[in-house]
Design an enzyme around this catalytic site. Structure first.
Site, PDB file in Angstrom:
ATOM      1  N   ASP A 417       0.842  -1.195   0.000  1.00  0.00           N
ATOM      2  CA  ASP A 417       0.000   0.000   0.000  1.00  0.00           C
ATOM      3  C   ASP A 417       0.882   1.253   0.000  1.00  0.00           C
ATOM      4  O   ASP A 417       2.091   1.199   0.273  1.00  0.00           O
ATOM      5  CB  ASP A 417      -0.901  -0.017   1.227  1.00  0.00           C
ATOM      6  CG  ASP A 417      -2.190   0.770   1.036  1.00  0.00           C
ATOM      7  OD1 ASP A 417      -2.310   1.460   0.000  1.00  0.00           O
ATOM      8  OD2 ASP A 417      -3.065   0.693   1.910  1.00  0.00           O
ATOM      9  N   GLU A 420       2.584   6.907  -2.746  1.00  0.00           N
ATOM     10  CA  GLU A 420       2.255   8.064  -3.582  1.00  0.00           C
ATOM     11  C   GLU A 420       2.668   9.392  -2.945  1.00  0.00           C
ATOM     12  O   GLU A 420       3.060  10.321  -3.657  1.00  0.00           O
ATOM     13  CB  GLU A 420       0.746   8.125  -3.856  1.00  0.00           C
ATOM     14  CG  GLU A 420       0.155   6.857  -4.434  1.00  0.00           C
ATOM     15  CD  GLU A 420      -0.358   5.905  -3.365  1.00  0.00           C
ATOM     16  OE1 GLU A 420      -0.794   4.802  -3.717  1.00  0.00           O
ATOM     17  OE2 GLU A 420      -0.316   6.272  -2.169  1.00  0.00           O
ATOM     18  N   ASP A 483      -9.036   3.542  -3.121  1.00  0.00           N
ATOM     19  CA  ASP A 483     -10.162   3.795  -2.224  1.00  0.00           C
ATOM     20  C   ASP A 483     -11.360   4.349  -2.976  1.00  0.00           C
ATOM     21  O   ASP A 483     -11.417   5.522  -3.348  1.00  0.00           O
ATOM     22  CB  ASP A 483      -9.739   4.780  -1.135  1.00  0.00           C
ATOM     23  CG  ASP A 483      -8.600   4.234  -0.275  1.00  0.00           C
ATOM     24  OD1 ASP A 483      -8.334   3.023  -0.382  1.00  0.00           O
ATOM     25  OD2 ASP A 483      -7.991   5.009   0.474  1.00  0.00           O
TER      26      ASP A 483
END
Length: 758
Positions: A417, A420, A483
């Protein structure tokens, strides 16, 4: 970034230099260099105080031409750079005797860059006798702005030309009219931001463009100048590649040969993944209740995923199981393996201050620092988080060693995860430019983890569940959409993101079934489940609520069981689609334009897709009504999901509207298909060729093809299928065990090598 105020004027404070004349053209070793002053040169005095634009053309591979536009060449280049695989073919360079006496040309395969040496600046990219796109008089610019120096290029768009790609973007699938900044952000799926930004686009005009810069690349796609696609980068140099097709599929083949093909993923990864979800309460008893609940309801489960709170709060990421909820992690992982499951755990590249690894990493110099030598930190997600510096080989090895402990405990793969929100006010170990590292970090992070899995588990057994990416990161699958909200609207935007990513070189893609944010109502969950299990990879995951199907209603259980078992039977076919991703760069989930590039309606369809080359899937974005576009031909419904009362076949070249219950949706088999269907529906990792059934669907007279059924956990098999005078003939020299052929409602069975006809 926009430099103009309308067509004629520049923005205040902006000055632009453009090539206006050709001073000379030089042919090098398979290169062509053009020296273009920024004003016409009529006498020697015109060369004084006159900037020069240097444009170099080369050919890293057949049907690919590189273009490098430079102003000042003495600027330091600390990197990083995208890897470009160079396999030059036949390159031909032609130069005129003097500027103005004909064009200069560089040809690579079937693609030619033709540079006019007389009059205004013009470069035509030509293939098959047609101009694909053009860099014209106002296309190249060396821009000085209040924000700094930039170089831009503008390539012409033809009438009716559509632009696709630029990474996983959740807005309109066709990018015409959009302004896109290639800059990774953690922005969810409901904004113009994207987790996976890729400076590559392709068009249905027969070419693609890869802008080989990991820093921010700004695209104006028919927006600043509606007849052109503009791309710009900060600095003094712009490097891009024009890639000839002529079809979108051929463009992707050549682009992924240039930047990297997706790896082969393990057979078990295609099965259903179930997560604890994010902020829910869970322990081993919760986990086992979910696993047992799936088994009790006959829903095959392949992977169980532990999300963030498998670690202690404020300790992410120290890779230590929370002893309060998981006092016996090794025993628990063994118990999950005993149930036939693989295990995935959540990680990210940050180290919280409370973690013992923070002190260790800081002392060893493994964490990213600021200019004054301080460890860079913030309080997002966990207090005092620092960032691992993967440009330091020792830091990457240190990080891998921490993950290796988890693999030794029994973990099988990782959800990588984040990646970014990478700061730009820092110093990297290898001296990399912080602006360029912002996007590039995603590749370093995922490569570090993927390499470890290949080392420990072997080639073909490594798989990630990754969120961040950029060009080249497709080599480290799988990627998921991030998400999303738990609505039909978000389900559609997720699909658009996946289709956009698939035209950016990524072979595998997944998404959170039911949506991540909020709790879906039963209708959304059931529709999303069918969509998710007809995707390359399938995961049940949410934020603050569980995604076990019995949390919704009994029908949700039935739908999950039905589509999970259908996917297991489709594994011989899906395995072949995965092989095409790894071998040719063709995505498992394909936009309609990829398979039907000549169909003008298919060019803009973004609410359906082809699963592999032969199955059309149209997710239902509502209670019952399905709308989909069917290309030319007589298509056959996939029997397992066909709705009662609907005809078995559907004629194409039109839009179709139908009513579907939650256990059905439009899935149609392309005419002329031999669909391999597996003998098992309880797991994805089995011997796919053993007991396989070859479903022949409306084969044309004279059909003659070899059908390769991948092995899965067994041996592969090749079948030659011919259709002559109404009879199907199938031969195989290597079929393992029993196999069957179906055609026109009839079935014939065979055992081992041999030939059958029906």
């Amino acid at each position: 970034m926009r430099f103009t105020d309308g067509y004629w004027q520049l923005r205040p404070g902006v000055e632009v230099l453009r090539p206006r004349d050709i001073d000379s053209v030089e042919a090098g070793d398979e290169t062509l260099t053009v020296y273009a002053p920024t004003a016409p040169i009529t006498k020697r005095g015109d060369t004084l105080n006159r900037p020069l634009v240097t444009v170099t053309f080369d050919a890293p591979a057949d049907d690919v031409i590189g273009v490098r536009i430079e102003h000042h060449q003495g600027r330091r280049d600390p990197g990083p750079h995208f890897a470009v695989n160079r396999e030059p073919g036949v390159v031909k360079v032609v130069t005129p005797a003097a500027p103005g006496e004909g064009p200069a040309e560089l040809t690579s395969g079937g693609l030619t860059a033709r540079v006019s040496t007389d009059g205004e600046w013009r470069v035509d990219f030509v293939a098959g006798g047609e101009v694909l796109t053009t860099s014209s008089a106002r296309s190249v610019g060396l821009a000085s702005t209040p924000e700094g120096d930039f170089v831009h290029e503008q390539l012409g768009l033809s009438v009716g030309e559509h632009v696709y790609g630029l990474g996983e973007r959740f807005g309109a699938f066709v990018k015409n009219g959009q302004s896109v900044d290639v800059w990774n952000e953690d922005g969810g799926t409901a904004s113009e931001q994207a987790y996976k930004n890729v400076p590559f686009y392709l068009t249905d005009r027969g070419y693609g463009v890869f802008v080989a810069h990991p820093e921010k690349v700004s695209f104006e796609v028919g927006s600043e100048v509606v007849s052109r696609t503009q791309f710009s980068v900060p600095g003094q140099t712009l490097q891009y590649y024009v890639i000839h097709g002529p079809t979108p599929a051929e463009i992707l083949r050549r682009y992924t040969a240039l930047t990297g093909r997706p790896a082969v993923v393990p057979a078990w990864s295609y099965g259903l993944w179930l997560s604890t979800s994010f902020t829910t309460d869970y322990s081993e008893s919760t986990v086992m209740s979910f696993v047992d609940g799936m088994a009790e309801r006959d829903i095959p489960l392949s992977v169980f995923h532990f999300d963030c709170f498998w670690m202690r709060q404020f300790h992410w990421c120290d890779f230590v199981w929370d002893p309060a909820t998981f006092p016996d992690p090794e025993g628990m992982l063994e118990r999950l393996h005993d149930r036939g499951l693989k295990v995935c755990v959540w990680i990210n590249p940050y180290i919280a201050q409370r973690s013992h690894l923070f002190r260790e990493g800081a002392e060893k110099g493994y964490l990213v620092t600021t200019a004054n030598g301080d460890v860079w930190q913030w309080d997002k997600w966990q207090a005092g988080m620092a960032l691992v510096d993967f440009t330091n080989p020792d830091a990457a090895a240190w990080y891998q060693d921490k993950l290796r402990v988890l693999l030794d405990q029994g973990v099988d793969c990782f959800k990588t995860d984040f990646g970014e929100r990478i700061p730009t006010d820092v110093v990297w170990h290898d001296g990399s430019d912080p602006q360029r590292m912002h996007n590039f970090y995603a590749s370093l992070y995922n490569k570090t983890v993927f390499d470890l899995l290949e080392e420990e588990r072997g080639t073909g057994e490594a798989v990630l569940f990754a969120r961040s990416a950029t060009a080249g990161t497709q080599a480290f699958p799988v990627h998921w959409g991030g998400d999303c909200e738990s609505t039909f609207v978000s389900m559609a935007e997720s699909l658009r993101g996946g289709l956009s990513l698939s035209l950016s070189g990524f072979g595998y893609w997944s998404h959170d079934i039911g949506g991540f944010e909020g709790t879906p109502d039963p209708a959304v969950f059931k529709r999303w489940t069918a969509f998710g299990l007809l995707s390359s990879h399938s995961r049940l995951h949410g934020s603050s609520s569980y995604r076990v199907p019995w949390a919704f209603d009994d029908e949700a259980v039935d739908v999950t069981r039905k589509f999970t078992r259908l996917k297991m039977r489709l594994m011989p076919y899906l395995g072949g689609a995965g092989a095409a991703a790894a071998g040719a760069g063709l995505p498992v989930m394909r936009p309609m334009v990829l398979e039907f590039p000549a169909d003008r309606t298919a060019a803009t369809v973004d609410t359906q897709y082809m699963l592999g080359s032969s199955l059309l899937v149209a997710p239902v974005f509502g209670e019952s009504r399905a709308e989909y576009y069917l290309p030319e031909g007589e298509w056959t419904r996939l029997a397992e999901v066909a709705a009662d009362g609907l005809a078995e076949t559907v004629s194409g070249s039109r839009w179709v509207t139908e009513e579907h219950g939650f256990d059905t949706l439009p899935v149609l088999v392309r005419p002329g298909t031999v669909l391999p269907v597996g003998a098992r529906d309880d797991r994805p990792d089995y011997a796919w060729a053993e007991g396989v059934t070859l479903r022949c669907t409306r084969l044309p007279e004279g059909f003659d093809e070899e059908i390769l059924v991948p092995g899965g956990t067994g041996a592969p098999a090749t079948f030659r299928v011919r259709y002559e005078s109404g009879v199907v003939h199938v031969t195989s020299a290597d079929a393992p065990g029993e196999w069957s052929v179906e055609n026109d409602g009839k079935t014939v069975r065979a055992t081992g090598p041999g030939e059958v006809a029906l």
